[in-house]
Design an enzyme around this catalytic site. Structure first.
Site, PDB file in Angstrom:
ATOM      1  N   ALA A 152       0.608  -1.625   0.229  1.00  0.00           N
ATOM      2  CA  ALA A 152       0.224   0.029   0.328  1.00  0.00           C
ATOM      3  C   ALA A 152       1.058   2.209  -0.188  1.00  0.00           C
ATOM      4  CB  ALA A 152      -0.953  -0.390   1.059  1.00  0.00           C
ATOM      5  N   TYR A 153       2.194   1.582   0.354  1.00  0.00           N
ATOM      6  CA  TYR A 153       2.631   2.200   0.781  1.00  0.00           C
ATOM      7  C   TYR A 153       3.621   2.825  -0.511  1.00  0.00           C
ATOM      8  CZ  TYR A 153       6.884   5.798   1.875  1.00  0.00           C
ATOM      9  OH  TYR A 153       7.268   6.513   2.358  1.00  0.00           O
TER      10      TYR A 153
END
Length: 246
Positions: A152-153
């Site tokens: 996600a990052y």
């Protein structure tokens, strides 16, 4: 370069700590007036006194109405916004894709990518109308390479890179310069959320063998948002200690 930002107004998101605070301190020291935007109201006043900032505003960058209100209040107080640095961001839990809850994916994306979009959208019209502006987005080396456990990052930061390139092309005819920086691991409070084994792994990947100091990243950003950065737009400024050179 002690007067590099004289008569310029800068908004720094995530300005209460880390890279944002280092950038705010440098711009204020070089003559700029600085507005700090951050979700952490408790840290903002301390950051204001440390950095020499003029104004602080508590804002959730994922909230469109909140960002619009912060922008309006800043312009009312400071007149205009010449510089935007979008350093608000989170890492979030380190999980394999197969084990990452969707709500965590959405939250990380909302802060890192949606927040960058909303803050840029707020300042762009007036910059374009005046024919001057500097925007520096803060992406990450993870947006170039990907990091196991950090889907996600990394994906959100890759989105920041693409958004920056698109925005730079849209605004180049108006003389507004937009670039992004991709830091490697940096000594900030956000790094405290990373497990020790991940920290050790990240250090091994950096040819210089260490994390960056926040000031080292701030030095790059301060060039990006200065008048000296006049013919470089849509670029990715690598600040990864040699981990990536593209």
């Amino acid at each position: 370069m002690s007067d590099r930002f004289t008569d310029r107004v800068a908004v720094i998101t995530g300005g209460a700590s880390g890279i944002g605070l280092a950038v705010a301190t440098q711009i204020a020291a070089e003559g700029g007036r600085v507005a700090l935007w951050d979700l952490n109201a408790g840290n903002l006043e301390t950051a204001r006194s440390k950095s020499g900032a003029t104004y602080t505003h508590t804002v959730d960058v994922t909230d469109p109405a909140g960002v619009a209100e912060a922008h309006a209040a800043t312009v009312e107080r400071m007149g205009q916004v010449d510089i935007l640095v979008t350093s608000a961001g989170i890492i979030g839990p380190m999980r394999p894709v197969s084990e990452l809850p969707y709500e965590i994916w959405r939250h990380i994306s909302a802060v890192n990518l949606d927040g960058t979009f909303l803050c840029c959208q707020a300042v762009v019209p007036a910059m374009r109308d005046r024919g001057y502006g500097r925007i520096a987005t803060v992406a990450s080396i993870a947006g170039k390479e990907g990091v196991p456990g950090g889907a996600a990052y990394g994906a959100s930061k890759a989105g920041v890179i693409s958004l920056t390139k698109t925005l730079s092309r849209e605004l180049a005819p108006a003389g507004v310069i937009v670039n992004t920086v991709t830091p490697g691991p940096t000594e900030t409070p956000m790094a405290n959320d990373v497990p020790p084994e991940a920290v050790a792994m990240m250090k091994r990947l950096v040819p210089l063998g260490r994390f960056a100091a926040a000031q080292e990243i701030a030095d790059v950003i301060c060039f990006m948002v200065s008048e000296s950065c006049s013919f470089t737009t849509g670029s990715v400024f690598d600040a990864s200690g040699g981990r990536a050179d593209y």
